[in-house]
Design an enzyme around this catalytic site. Structure first.
Site, PDB file in Angstrom:
ATOM      1  N   ASP A 112       6.553   1.615   6.122  1.00  0.00           N
ATOM      2  CA  ASP A 112       5.240   0.962   6.065  1.00  0.00           C
ATOM      3  C   ASP A 112       4.356   1.825   5.168  1.00  0.00           C
ATOM      4  O   ASP A 112       3.801   2.806   5.613  1.00  0.00           O
ATOM      5  CB  ASP A 112       4.669   0.837   7.475  1.00  0.00           C
ATOM      6  CG  ASP A 112       3.279   0.208   7.504  1.00  0.00           C
ATOM      7  OD1 ASP A 112       2.838  -0.287   6.455  1.00  0.00           O
ATOM      8  OD2 ASP A 112       2.644   0.236   8.579  1.00  0.00           O
TER       9      ASP A 112
ATOM     10  N   HIS B  57       4.770   2.666  12.691  1.00  0.00           N
ATOM     11  CA  HIS B  57       3.797   3.538  13.351  1.00  0.00           C
ATOM     12  C   HIS B  57       4.439   4.328  14.491  1.00  0.00           C
ATOM     13  O   HIS B  57       3.760   4.778  15.407  1.00  0.00           O
ATOM     14  CB  HIS B  57       2.559   2.772  13.831  1.00  0.00           C
ATOM     15  CG  HIS B  57       1.774   2.126  12.713  1.00  0.00           C
ATOM     16  ND1 HIS B  57       0.469   1.726  12.836  1.00  0.00           N
ATOM     17  CD2 HIS B  57       2.125   1.826  11.445  1.00  0.00           C
ATOM     18  CE1 HIS B  57       0.044   1.198  11.695  1.00  0.00           C
ATOM     19  NE2 HIS B  57       1.054   1.248  10.836  1.00  0.00           N
TER      20      HIS B  57
ATOM     21  N   ASP C 243       3.790  -6.775   3.653  1.00  0.00           N
ATOM     22  CA  ASP C 243       3.298  -5.821   4.657  1.00  0.00           C
ATOM     23  C   ASP C 243       3.326  -6.374   6.077  1.00  0.00           C
ATOM     24  O   ASP C 243       2.333  -6.267   6.793  1.00  0.00           O
ATOM     25  CB  ASP C 243       1.879  -5.359   4.296  1.00  0.00           C
ATOM     26  CG  ASP C 243       1.458  -4.108   5.072  1.00  0.00           C
ATOM     27  OD1 ASP C 243       2.315  -3.496   5.718  1.00  0.00           O
ATOM     28  OD2 ASP C 243       0.267  -3.774   5.023  1.00  0.00           O
TER      29      ASP C 243
ATOM     30  N   HIS D 246       0.831  -1.217   0.000  1.00  0.00           N
ATOM     31  CA  HIS D 246       0.000   0.000   0.000  1.00  0.00           C
ATOM     32  C   HIS D 246       0.858   1.257   0.000  1.00  0.00           C
ATOM     33  O   HIS D 246       1.929   1.304   0.605  1.00  0.00           O
ATOM     34  CB  HIS D 246      -0.997  -0.010   1.159  1.00  0.00           C
ATOM     35  CG  HIS D 246      -0.409  -0.045   2.543  1.00  0.00           C
ATOM     36  ND1 HIS D 246      -0.082   1.093   3.237  1.00  0.00           N
ATOM     37  CD2 HIS D 246      -0.110  -1.076   3.365  1.00  0.00           C
ATOM     38  CE1 HIS D 246       0.386   0.758   4.433  1.00  0.00           C
ATOM     39  NE2 HIS D 246       0.389  -0.549   4.541  1.00  0.00           N
TER      40      HIS D 246
ATOM     41  N   ASP E 286      -0.301   4.352   1.049  1.00  0.00           N
ATOM     42  CA  ASP E 286      -0.580   5.301   2.141  1.00  0.00           C
ATOM     43  C   ASP E 286       0.280   4.991   3.356  1.00  0.00           C
ATOM     44  O   ASP E 286       0.599   3.836   3.639  1.00  0.00           O
ATOM     45  CB  ASP E 286      -2.070   5.282   2.511  1.00  0.00           C
ATOM     46  CG  ASP E 286      -2.555   3.917   2.967  1.00  0.00           C
ATOM     47  OD1 ASP E 286      -2.358   2.946   2.226  1.00  0.00           O
ATOM     48  OD2 ASP E 286      -3.105   3.821   4.081  1.00  0.00           O
TER      49      ASP E 286
ATOM     50  N   GLU F  99      -4.962   1.724   3.175  1.00  0.00           N
ATOM     51  CA  GLU F  99      -4.868   0.505   3.978  1.00  0.00           C
ATOM     52  C   GLU F  99      -4.925   0.838   5.454  1.00  0.00           C
ATOM     53  O   GLU F  99      -5.545   0.135   6.256  1.00  0.00           O
ATOM     54  CB  GLU F  99      -3.562  -0.237   3.652  1.00  0.00           C
ATOM     55  CG  GLU F  99      -3.479  -1.649   4.208  1.00  0.00           C
ATOM     56  CD  GLU F  99      -2.916  -1.742   5.622  1.00  0.00           C
ATOM     57  OE1 GLU F  99      -2.970  -2.828   6.202  1.00  0.00           O
ATOM     58  OE2 GLU F  99      -2.421  -0.719   6.166  1.00  0.00           O
ATOM     59  N   GLU F 100      -4.270   1.938   5.817  1.00  0.00           N
ATOM     60  CA  GLU F 100      -4.102   2.262   7.244  1.00  0.00           C
ATOM     61  C   GLU F 100      -5.392   2.721   7.915  1.00  0.00           C
ATOM     62  O   GLU F 100      -5.431   2.879   9.131  1.00  0.00           O
ATOM     63  CB  GLU F 100      -3.019   3.342   7.413  1.00  0.00           C
ATOM     64  CG  GLU F 100      -1.616   2.918   6.950  1.00  0.00           C
ATOM     65  CD  GLU F 100      -0.947   1.937   7.905  1.00  0.00           C
ATOM     66  OE1 GLU F 100      -1.559   1.581   8.933  1.00  0.00           O
ATOM     67  OE2 GLU F 100       0.186   1.524   7.604  1.00  0.00           O
TER      68      GLU F 100
HETATM   69 ZN   LIG Z   1       1.154  -1.416   6.392  1.00  0.00          ZN
END
Ligand SMILES: [Zn+2]
Length: 379
Positions: A111, A349, A168, A81, A83, A144-145
């Site tokens: 990520d 994150h 991922d 992804h 995003d 996705e997030e």
């Molecule tokens: Zn991810």
């Protein structure tokens, strides 16, 4: 055959270019257009679906396809992804030996750009070598997030791969996810009755008391090896001296088994309703299916391809179940067996997020080797 040498400089440049695009959910356009242009140059057809319009974003999912030269080979797809979990304004990047990290106070966005970059490198190596391969599709998603919603808005008929590989999850490389839980989310609104807390408390029904009784009567946390549950947010009340008439809660339950998820969901809904009713309040509970789970094993072709690809790439093959969801949950729910491959994102994150160059290289090799193993598979 000796492993194809990865073009390390090009791969790192691709990764850095992708990271420098600021692409929080719904703002993936610059990275996605750049990747689309990149893929066209190496012979892919490129299109974007209408998921961006449906979600209020600036571009849809990028769906790229390259016809194979081995028609007997099963078509496969790779996915990552664009995003990032948050925006990356003013991102500054440092490379220290094998480590790429942000020096600005932002995430790096590895990520999931550390998934996209090796996929692009692998298909570039494939185009350069001219070696035979089966049909290859790339599904490079948006949003996705924020609940896998980009993939969820994809038309399942657009997927031409018979087996899918989503890059991922965190290292070690060579490890893949063979199972993931399903998740339900709950929005709960408890309605009591307001009253002056000092003058006429007996006229009130406290929504906070109803919520407290319900939560304390509920099985939460780790329910068993396959099942978890959580009350994540609670807020309500209007003033210290008013019996609170309303409380809202946000909760979730996850399980690798649907019967257990159903049972935990029913338990939570019943407990809210029962404990609220016991003091004269009413609980309104809305349950939403966030995503469905999947369970694959080493006999499934997609898992065999991923493990054999890891071995050929010199990575230690291993399997583990996931505790969370990814776009693979959505693709599996579409009926396309899909696994998740570990990639180079670490401490995701957080603002300490980083990526190893050696992981980017390992992933490019892994993707290429999966393409080769699939090319030689006859079903
Ligand atoms: Zn991810």
């Amino acid at each position: 055959m000796a492993p194809t040498p990865v073009n390390e400089q090009r791969l790192v440049d691709t990764f850095l270019t992708l990271c420098r695009f600021n692409t929080p959910p719904r703002h993936e356009r610059p990275a996605s257009e750049w990747a689309g242009e990149y893929l066209r140059k190496i012979g892919f057809t490129v299109e974007w679906d209408d998921a961006g319009e449906k979600l209020g974003g600036d571009i849809g999912n990028l769906i790229a396809f390259k016809k194979g030269t081995v028609p007997e080979a099963p078509p496969i797809f790779f996915s990552s992804h664009f995003d990032t979990v948050e925006a990356t304004p003013g991102l500054e990047i440092a490379i220290e030996g094998d480590i790429i990290r942000a020096t600005s106070d932002t995430i790096l966005g590895a990520d999931n750009k550390c998934g996209v970059a090796p996929i692009l490198e692998a298909v570039t190596l494939l185009a350069e070598s001219g070696e035979p391969h089966g049909d290859i599709q790339l599904l490079l998603t948006i949003c996705e997030e924020i609940g896998l919603v980009g993939a969820r808005e994809m038309d399942p008929r657009a997927i031409r791969g018979k087996y899918g590989f989503v890059l991922d999850t965190e290292p070690p490389l060579g490890t893949l996810l063979h199972a993931a839980p399903a998740q339900n989310s709950f929005h709960v609104r408890i309605e009591g009755a307001p009253a002056h807390a000092g003058i006429a408390p007996e006229n009130g029904i406290s929504a906070i008391v109803a919520a407290a009784k319900a939560v304390s009567a509920m099985r939460l946390g780790r329910i068993d090896e396959e099942t978890t549950a959580n009350v994540g947010i609670i807020h309500g009340g209007t003033a210290r001296n008013i019996v609170p008439a309303e409380v809202e809660l946000s909760c979730e339950a996850r399980s690798h088994r649907l019967d257990k998820l159903d049972a935990q969901t029913a338990h939570m809904v019943d407990t809210f309703e029962r404990e609220a009713a016991a003091i004269g309040a009413v609980a309104h509970v809305t349950v939403t299916e966030q995503y469905r789970g999947y369970a694959l094993n080493e006999n499934d072709t997609v898992i065999r391809l991923a493990l054999a690809g890891a071995r050929a790439a010199g990575l230690p093959p291993a399997m583990r179940p996931s505790g969370g969801g990814s776009d693979a949950n959505v693709f599996n729910s579409f009926g396309v067996p899909t696994t998740v491959l570990a990639c180079g994102m670490e401490k995701i994150h957080t603002h300490d997020e980083f990526c190893r160059i050696s992981s980017l290289i390992g992933n490019a090799r892994w993707v290429l080797e999966i393409i080769r193993v699939a090319r030689d598979l006859r079903e």
